[in-house]
Design an enzyme around this catalytic site. Structure first.
Site, PDB file in Angstrom:
ATOM      1  N   ARG A 108       3.575   0.832  11.724  1.00  0.00           N
ATOM      2  CA  ARG A 108       3.462  -0.551  12.229  1.00  0.00           C
ATOM      3  C   ARG A 108       3.802  -0.502  13.710  1.00  0.00           C
ATOM      4  O   ARG A 108       4.932  -0.190  14.076  1.00  0.00           O
ATOM      5  CB  ARG A 108       4.407  -1.483  11.474  1.00  0.00           C
ATOM      6  CG  ARG A 108       4.565  -2.824  12.159  1.00  0.00           C
ATOM      7  CD  ARG A 108       5.200  -3.882  11.297  1.00  0.00           C
ATOM      8  NE  ARG A 108       4.267  -4.319  10.279  1.00  0.00           N
ATOM      9  CZ  ARG A 108       4.430  -5.400   9.522  1.00  0.00           C
ATOM     10  NH1 ARG A 108       5.506  -6.150   9.674  1.00  0.00           N
ATOM     11  NH2 ARG A 108       3.539  -5.733   8.616  1.00  0.00           N
ATOM     12  N   HIS A 135      -4.778  -5.413  10.605  1.00  0.00           N
ATOM     13  CA  HIS A 135      -3.792  -5.319   9.517  1.00  0.00           C
ATOM     14  C   HIS A 135      -4.546  -5.011   8.212  1.00  0.00           C
ATOM     15  O   HIS A 135      -4.603  -5.827   7.294  1.00  0.00           O
ATOM     16  CB  HIS A 135      -3.029  -6.644   9.407  1.00  0.00           C
ATOM     17  CG  HIS A 135      -1.764  -6.564   8.605  1.00  0.00           C
ATOM     18  ND1 HIS A 135      -1.296  -5.394   8.058  1.00  0.00           N
ATOM     19  CD2 HIS A 135      -0.866  -7.526   8.258  1.00  0.00           C
ATOM     20  CE1 HIS A 135      -0.158  -5.651   7.411  1.00  0.00           C
ATOM     21  NE2 HIS A 135       0.119  -6.927   7.520  1.00  0.00           N
ATOM     22  N   GLN A 138      -3.086  -5.421   4.515  1.00  0.00           N
ATOM     23  CA  GLN A 138      -2.987  -6.820   4.097  1.00  0.00           C
ATOM     24  C   GLN A 138      -4.292  -7.269   3.446  1.00  0.00           C
ATOM     25  O   GLN A 138      -4.305  -7.926   2.402  1.00  0.00           O
ATOM     26  CB  GLN A 138      -2.686  -7.690   5.323  1.00  0.00           C
ATOM     27  CG  GLN A 138      -2.585  -9.176   5.006  1.00  0.00           C
ATOM     28  CD  GLN A 138      -1.406  -9.481   4.105  1.00  0.00           C
ATOM     29  OE1 GLN A 138      -0.290  -9.098   4.397  1.00  0.00           O
ATOM     30  NE2 GLN A 138      -1.651 -10.156   2.988  1.00  0.00           N
ATOM     31  N   ASP A 230      -2.333 -17.944   9.023  1.00  0.00           N
ATOM     32  CA  ASP A 230      -1.302 -16.973   9.421  1.00  0.00           C
ATOM     33  C   ASP A 230      -0.488 -17.630  10.536  1.00  0.00           C
ATOM     34  O   ASP A 230      -0.905 -18.654  11.104  1.00  0.00           O
ATOM     35  CB  ASP A 230      -2.003 -15.682   9.910  1.00  0.00           C
ATOM     36  CG  ASP A 230      -1.016 -14.576  10.316  1.00  0.00           C
ATOM     37  OD1 ASP A 230       0.171 -14.655   9.925  1.00  0.00           O
ATOM     38  OD2 ASP A 230      -1.443 -13.642  11.021  1.00  0.00           O
ATOM     39  N   CYS A 270      -0.711 -14.447   4.626  1.00  0.00           N
ATOM     40  CA  CYS A 270      -0.169 -13.074   4.569  1.00  0.00           C
ATOM     41  C   CYS A 270       1.345 -13.072   4.541  1.00  0.00           C
ATOM     42  O   CYS A 270       1.941 -12.090   4.078  1.00  0.00           O
ATOM     43  CB  CYS A 270      -0.698 -12.252   5.731  1.00  0.00           C
ATOM     44  SG  CYS A 270      -0.323 -12.970   7.326  1.00  0.00           S
ATOM     45  N   ARG A 298       0.270  -6.402  -2.315  1.00  0.00           N
ATOM     46  CA  ARG A 298       0.425  -5.382  -1.268  1.00  0.00           C
ATOM     47  C   ARG A 298       0.804  -4.048  -1.911  1.00  0.00           C
ATOM     48  O   ARG A 298       0.250  -3.005  -1.563  1.00  0.00           O
ATOM     49  CB  ARG A 298       1.499  -5.802  -0.256  1.00  0.00           C
ATOM     50  CG  ARG A 298       1.131  -6.972   0.639  1.00  0.00           C
ATOM     51  CD  ARG A 298       0.023  -6.623   1.623  1.00  0.00           C
ATOM     52  NE  ARG A 298       0.400  -5.513   2.469  1.00  0.00           N
ATOM     53  CZ  ARG A 298       1.143  -5.602   3.582  1.00  0.00           C
ATOM     54  NH1 ARG A 298       1.531  -6.784   4.010  1.00  0.00           N
ATOM     55  NH2 ARG A 298       1.446  -4.528   4.294  1.00  0.00           N
TER      56      ARG A 298
HETATM   57  N1   CP Z   1       2.357  -9.664   5.546  1.00  0.00           N
HETATM   58  C1   CP Z   1       3.170  -8.722   6.067  1.00  0.00           C
HETATM   59  O1   CP Z   1       2.729  -7.716   6.587  1.00  0.00           O
HETATM   60  O2   CP Z   1       4.509  -9.003   5.954  1.00  0.00           O
HETATM   61  P1   CP Z   1       5.673  -8.227   6.696  1.00  0.00           P
HETATM   62  O3   CP Z   1       5.535  -8.482   8.170  1.00  0.00           O
HETATM   63  O4   CP Z   1       6.949  -8.810   6.150  1.00  0.00           O
HETATM   64  O5   CP Z   1       5.560  -6.763   6.395  1.00  0.00           O
HETATM   65  N1  NVA Z   2      -0.260 -11.951  12.701  1.00  0.00           N
HETATM   66  C1  NVA Z   2       1.072 -11.655  12.224  1.00  0.00           C
HETATM   67  C2  NVA Z   2       1.016 -11.027  10.884  1.00  0.00           C
HETATM   68  C3  NVA Z   2       2.351 -10.756  10.255  1.00  0.00           C
HETATM   69  C4  NVA Z   2       2.245 -10.041   8.932  1.00  0.00           C
HETATM   70  C5  NVA Z   2       1.788 -10.762  13.214  1.00  0.00           C
HETATM   71  O1  NVA Z   2       1.158  -9.842  13.754  1.00  0.00           O
HETATM   72  O2  NVA Z   2       2.962 -10.996  13.483  1.00  0.00           O
END
Ligand code: CP
Ligand code: NVA
Length: 310
Positions: A108, A135, A138, A230, A270, A298
């Site tokens: 990440r 992502h 997701q 989101d 998400c 997930r």
């Molecule tokens: N949806 C998602 O990726 O959640 P987190 O940021 O908690 O991992």
């Molecule tokens: N768009 C959001 C998604 C979180 C899972 C972010 O990048 O923070």
């Protein structure tokens, strides 16, 4: 016929064919079914997953870590202070160390290029656990959820409200491949990445889907079977929170918006949700919302992926 996905990276769903995506979803559904039947098989026995996190996480960390444990493997969390991606040593060198210890790497990151570098230099599969651009994990969970609730993917329309962000980009890529239309309703100035949009539109032409962007909320919601939103300020955009909230409030997912979509539409998010901002309590806690089933998926989706790439 199944194709071998051994050794594949998941940097972007755009890199996968329609058949490959469906094959991952089928594998995930099978794992889920067997788990609920009490089957304690361990397809990831002895496998180690290295997890790089430059940003916070609840679902991504929990689903990968609990999933690896459930299926006989092990996951190691490497937070921002542990490896300081690209600062303490280069991202390429990190890849060339981690692949000596781990069977797969999940990352990440802030900059999408870092997942690409990891994938280029690692000899083991690299999975994008969210970047500023995409992502994909997701969306595997989202497609699994839609298929469970609606029985199909092909021919459905998904409306995404708010920001043309990483989740929106991966939805466009993933849905286009499986024949689902996506209508993004975003305020001016929050359009998705034009290259992602045109690539998804080209994929959609082959599957009979339509990928569109509009500033008209009603147009996006009309005939939608899935309504998705989101956060308005993604991780790394905290400084823009106030301006984004002002610009995106007309695109809030509330009861009035739900009244435009199909009566049998389902609501996805998400998560994390900012209640009262991009989604109201009435909608996220209402009967059409399946956001926690989506969160659970997930784990099933990602383990389904790892079983095939390892
Ligand atoms: N949806 C998602 O990726 O959640 P987190 O940021 O908690 O991992
Ligand atoms: N768009 C959001 C998604 C979180 C899972 C972010 O990048 O923070």
């Amino acid at each position: 016929m199944t194709v071998s996905l051994k050794g594949r990276n998941l940097v972007s769903l755009h890199d996968f064919s329609s058949e490959e995506i469906v094959q991952i979803l089928d594998g995930a559904a099978d794992l889920k079914r067997r788990y609920y039947q009490g089957d304690s098989f361990q397809p990831l026995r002895g496998k180690t997953l290295a997890m790089i996190f430059q940003k916070p996480s609840l679902r991504t960390r929990m689903s990968f870590e609990a999933g690896m444990h459930r299926y006989g493997g092990h996951a190691i969390y490497l937070g921002p202070k542990d490896i300081s991606l690209g600062k303490r040593e280069t991202t390429a060198d990190i890849a060339r160390n981690l692949d000596r210890f781990a069977d797969a790497i999940m990352a990440r990151v802030f900059d999408h290029i870092d997942v690409e570098i990891l994938a280029e230099y690692s000899s083991v599969p690299v999975v994008n656990g969210l970047s500023d651009l995409l992502h994909p994990c997701q969306i595997l969970a989202d497609l699994l959820t839609v298929r469970e609730k609606k029985g199909t993917l092909q021919g459905l329309k998904l409306a995404f409200l708010g920001d043309g962000n990483n989740v929106a980009h991966s939805l466009m890529y993933g849905c286009a491949k499986v024949g689902m239309s996506v209508a993004l309703a975003v305020p001016e100035g929050y359009d998705p990445n034009p290259e992602v949009l045109s690539q998804a539109q080209a994929d959609a032409e082959k599957t009979g889907a339509e990928i569109s962007v509009t500033h008209d909320l009603k147009e996006a919601l009309n005939d939608a079977s899935v309504v998705y939103t989101d956060v308005w300020a993604s991780m790394g955009q905290e400084d823009e929170k106030a301006k984004r909230a002002k610009d995106m409030m007309p695109y809030q997912l509330n009861s009035a918006a739900m009244a435009i979509a199909r009566q049998d539409a389902i609501v996805l998010h998400c998560l994390p949700a900012h209640r009262g901002e991009e989604i109201t309590n009435a909608v996220i806690d209402g009967p059409q919302s399946f956001v926690f089933d989506q969160a659970e998926n997930r784990l099933h989706a990602q383990m389904g992926l790892l079983v095939q790439v390892l």
